[in-house]
Design an enzyme around this catalytic site. Structure first.
Site, PDB file in Angstrom:
ATOM      1  N   CYS A 118       0.903  -1.241  -0.020  1.00 51.68           N
ATOM      2  CA  CYS A 118      -0.031  -0.048  -0.195  1.00 51.68           C
ATOM      3  C   CYS A 118       0.802   1.292   0.168  1.00 51.68           C
ATOM      4  CB  CYS A 118      -1.123   0.044   1.154  1.00 51.68           C
ATOM      5  SG  CYS A 118      -1.881  -1.491   1.385  1.00 51.68           S
ATOM      6  N   HIS A 172      -2.841   7.042   3.617  1.00 55.39           N
ATOM      7  CA  HIS A 172      -3.266   5.703   2.935  1.00 55.39           C
ATOM      8  C   HIS A 172      -4.736   5.362   3.568  1.00 55.39           C
ATOM      9  CE1 HIS A 172      -3.810   1.846   1.789  1.00 55.39           C
ATOM     10  NE2 HIS A 172      -3.450   1.314   2.947  1.00 55.39           N
ATOM     11  N   ASN A 181     -10.302   0.061   0.997  1.00 52.05           N
ATOM     12  CA  ASN A 181      -8.670   0.281   0.659  1.00 52.05           C
ATOM     13  C   ASN A 181      -8.149  -0.265  -0.574  1.00 52.05           C
ATOM     14  OD1 ASN A 181      -6.040  -0.408   0.940  1.00 52.05           O
ATOM     15  ND2 ASN A 181      -6.059  -1.257   3.000  1.00 52.05           N
TER      16      ASN A 181
HETATM   17  O1  UT7 Z   1      -3.395  -1.477   3.853  1.00 58.65           O
HETATM   18  C1  UT7 Z   1      -3.109  -2.080   5.054  1.00 58.65           C
HETATM   19  C2  UT7 Z   1      -4.641  -3.187   5.183  1.00 58.65           C
HETATM   20  N1  UT7 Z   1      -4.758  -3.677   6.690  1.00 58.65           N
HETATM   21  C3  UT7 Z   1      -5.319  -2.850   7.469  1.00 58.65           C
HETATM   22  O2  UT7 Z   1      -5.260  -1.514   7.470  1.00 58.65           O
HETATM   23  C4  UT7 Z   1      -5.849  -3.448   8.884  1.00 58.65           C
HETATM   24  C5  UT7 Z   1      -5.734  -2.862   9.936  1.00 58.65           C
HETATM   25  N2  UT7 Z   1      -6.690  -3.150  10.797  1.00 58.65           N
HETATM   26  C6  UT7 Z   1      -8.129  -2.751  10.809  1.00 58.65           C
HETATM   27  O3  UT7 Z   1      -8.517  -2.076  10.155  1.00 58.65           O
HETATM   28  C7  UT7 Z   1      -8.884  -3.643  12.058  1.00 58.65           C
HETATM   29  O4  UT7 Z   1      -8.089  -4.275  13.151  1.00 58.65           O
HETATM   30  C8  UT7 Z   1     -10.081  -4.392  11.594  1.00 58.65           C
HETATM   31  C9  UT7 Z   1     -11.074  -3.713  10.917  1.00 58.65           C
HETATM   32  C10 UT7 Z   1      -9.398  -5.246  10.506  1.00 58.65           C
HETATM   33  C11 UT7 Z   1     -10.721  -5.159  12.713  1.00 58.65           C
HETATM   34  O5  UT7 Z   1     -11.199  -3.935  13.564  1.00 58.65           O
HETATM   35  P1  UT7 Z   1     -10.876  -4.334  15.141  1.00 58.65           P
HETATM   36  O6  UT7 Z   1     -11.681  -2.902  15.916  1.00 58.65           O
HETATM   37  O7  UT7 Z   1      -9.404  -4.285  15.361  1.00 58.65           O
HETATM   38  O8  UT7 Z   1     -11.674  -5.602  15.324  1.00 58.65           O
HETATM   39  P2  UT7 Z   1     -11.001  -7.027  16.241  1.00 58.65           P
HETATM   40  O9  UT7 Z   1     -10.395  -7.704  15.275  1.00 58.65           O
HETATM   41  O10 UT7 Z   1     -10.547  -6.351  17.465  1.00 58.65           O
HETATM   42  O11 UT7 Z   1     -12.341  -7.624  16.546  1.00 58.65           O
HETATM   43  C12 UT7 Z   1     -13.452  -6.900  17.633  1.00 58.65           C
HETATM   44  C13 UT7 Z   1     -14.613  -8.048  17.538  1.00 58.65           C
HETATM   45  C14 UT7 Z   1     -14.295  -9.281  17.643  1.00 58.65           C
HETATM   46  O12 UT7 Z   1     -15.347  -9.832  18.506  1.00 58.65           O
HETATM   47  P3  UT7 Z   1     -15.275 -10.045  20.038  1.00 58.65           P
HETATM   48  O13 UT7 Z   1     -14.450 -11.067  20.195  1.00 58.65           O
HETATM   49  O14 UT7 Z   1     -15.191  -8.742  20.678  1.00 58.65           O
HETATM   50  O15 UT7 Z   1     -16.566 -10.622  20.297  1.00 58.65           O
HETATM   51  C15 UT7 Z   1     -14.388  -9.740  16.349  1.00 58.65           C
HETATM   52  O16 UT7 Z   1     -14.786 -11.184  16.197  1.00 58.65           O
HETATM   53  O17 UT7 Z   1     -15.272  -7.726  16.113  1.00 58.65           O
HETATM   54  C16 UT7 Z   1     -15.591  -8.908  15.686  1.00 58.65           C
HETATM   55  N3  UT7 Z   1     -15.327  -8.845  14.205  1.00 58.65           N
HETATM   56  C17 UT7 Z   1     -16.147  -8.515  13.406  1.00 58.65           C
HETATM   57  N4  UT7 Z   1     -17.660  -8.292  13.622  1.00 58.65           N
HETATM   58  C18 UT7 Z   1     -18.543  -8.002  12.773  1.00 58.65           C
HETATM   59  C19 UT7 Z   1     -14.314  -8.942  13.357  1.00 58.65           C
HETATM   60  N5  UT7 Z   1     -14.424  -8.644  12.387  1.00 58.65           N
HETATM   61  C20 UT7 Z   1     -15.942  -8.372  12.134  1.00 58.65           C
HETATM   62  C21 UT7 Z   1     -16.791  -8.124  11.086  1.00 58.65           C
HETATM   63  N6  UT7 Z   1     -17.932  -7.912  11.345  1.00 58.65           N
HETATM   64  N7  UT7 Z   1     -16.194  -8.112   9.548  1.00 58.65           N
END
Ligand code: UT7
Length: 310
Positions: A109, A233, A263
């Site tokens: 990216c 980005h 993204n």
């Molecule tokens: O160019 C670089 C590309 N990548 C990035 O920039 C990714 C960077 N990371 C992120 O953007 C974030 O970490 C994500 C959007 C991927 C995830 O967001 P988060 O706030 O870090 O969520 P998390 O992984 O900490 O998950 C929080 C909760 C979990 O549930 P529990 O354990 O709290 O019950 C997940 O299972 O949200 C749940 N979860 C979802 N729920 C609904 C994870 N993904 C999803 C989803 N829909 N798509």
């Protein structure tokens, strides 16, 4: 010393819009979660990297008012080339009728910023006009049953024409970095799909965005308070907010359009940049900090003094 100035810009997005609601029918997610946690409402998918890249490049040349025969080099930043061999840059070079060298650049990216920095160096080596394109079809390497990734990634392209200047040009300072010890936090094996440790990418992204931004500012001899606009980005609105805070630059100076693009990796910074121009936000003499991060983990930033009235 010679430098570059940005003289034209273009974009291309596929027609097909995929909304959060549509994704919620395929995986266990919902619009509220995606919007709150990422800032993305919809994204575009479809086409080929060459097709999108050529469309953006054509528009950039038209806006710059330059003939394809005057381009000395094509740099294509992409992490999703259409084929392993040849470089997709060569396909675009042929489609646009360019008579010049062409190569692909993969810095994930951060690719477009690596391309801009490389072009800066090529200008100092004597080239006159370069077309830089960031183009991606991330939908091809996205597992559409994986809610961890499919909510984020999308397709698109952005491009700029840069011309040689006899003075130092628009790029006042830059920073490039890579930390391969983090390669497992975001990767895609040959024939596979993107695999990501989202939380870890998020944590590191905020740190490297600040570091890259500060290094570019230092090289430019400027303070964060001098900056008129930041073009980050477009990965996650919360990453942008946290990075702006760490850089000490108010959030209203960030230009973002990820709510409708998702993204798009190498295409994300030029897509946001053109959006900022089209909205009338960027003016001649403005100081713009462009800063990206990506798999690798790479980061790249440049401080640009916008020298053309859009
Ligand atoms: O160019 C670089 C590309 N990548 C990035 O920039 C990714 C960077 N990371 C992120 O953007 C974030 O970490 C994500 C959007 C991927 C995830 O967001 P988060 O706030 O870090 O969520 P998390 O992984 O900490 O998950 C929080 C909760 C979990 O549930 P529990 O354990 O709290 O019950 C997940 O299972 O949200 C749940 N979860 C979802 N729920 C609904 C994870 N993904 C999803 C989803 N829909 N798509």
């Amino acid at each position: 010393m010679a430098g570059l100035k940005i003289t034209g810009w273009g974009t291309a997005l596929p027609e097909r819009v995929v909304t959060n609601e549509e994704l919620a029918k395929q995986v266990d997610t919902n619009d509220e979660w995606i919007s709150d946690r990422t800032g993305i409402s919809e994204r575009r998918i479809g086409g080929t990297t060459a097709g999108l890249g050529a469309d953006a490049g054509r528009m950039a040349m038209e806006r710059a008012g330059v003939d394809p025969s005057s381009i000395d080099l094509l740099i294509l930043a992409t992490t999703t080339p259409d084929r392993r061999v040849p470089a997709t840059a060569s396909t675009i070079q042929h489609q646009l009728g360019l008579d010049c060298g062409a190569f692909d650049l993969n810095a994930a990216c951060s690719g477009f910023m690596y391309g801009l920095t490389a072009a800066h160096g090529f200008m100092r080596a004597g080239m006159e006009r370069i077309l830089i394109i960031g183009a991606e079809t991330l939908s091809v390497i996205t597992d559409w049953t994986d809610r961890n990734t499919c909510i984020l990634f999308a397709d698109g392209a952005g491009a700029v024409v840069v011309d040689r200047t006899e003075d130092d040009g628009d790029v006042l300072g830059f920073s490039l970095s890579s930390d391969g010890s983090l390669e497992d936090v975001l990767y895609c094996d040959h024939g596979g799909f993107l695999e990501m440790n989202g939380r870890e990418v998020f944590r590191k992204a905020v740190l490297v965005m600040e570091k890259a931004g500060r290094e570019a500012l230092k090289q430019a001899g400027l303070e964060a308070s001098d900056i008129d606009h930041v073009i980050p980005h477009q990965a996650n609105i919360r990453i942008i907010e946290a990075s702006m805070k760490r850089l000490g630059i108010p959030m209203d100076k960030a230009i973002h359009n990820l709510h409708c693009t998702g993204n798009t990796s190498s295409a994300s910074i030029p897509l946001a940049m053109v959006n900022g121009i089209d909205e009338g936000r960027i003016h001649e003499r403005d100081l713009v900090l462009m800063v990206g991060f990506g798999a690798g983990m790479t980061s790249a930033a440049a401080v640009v003094r916008w020298s053309v009235e859009p």
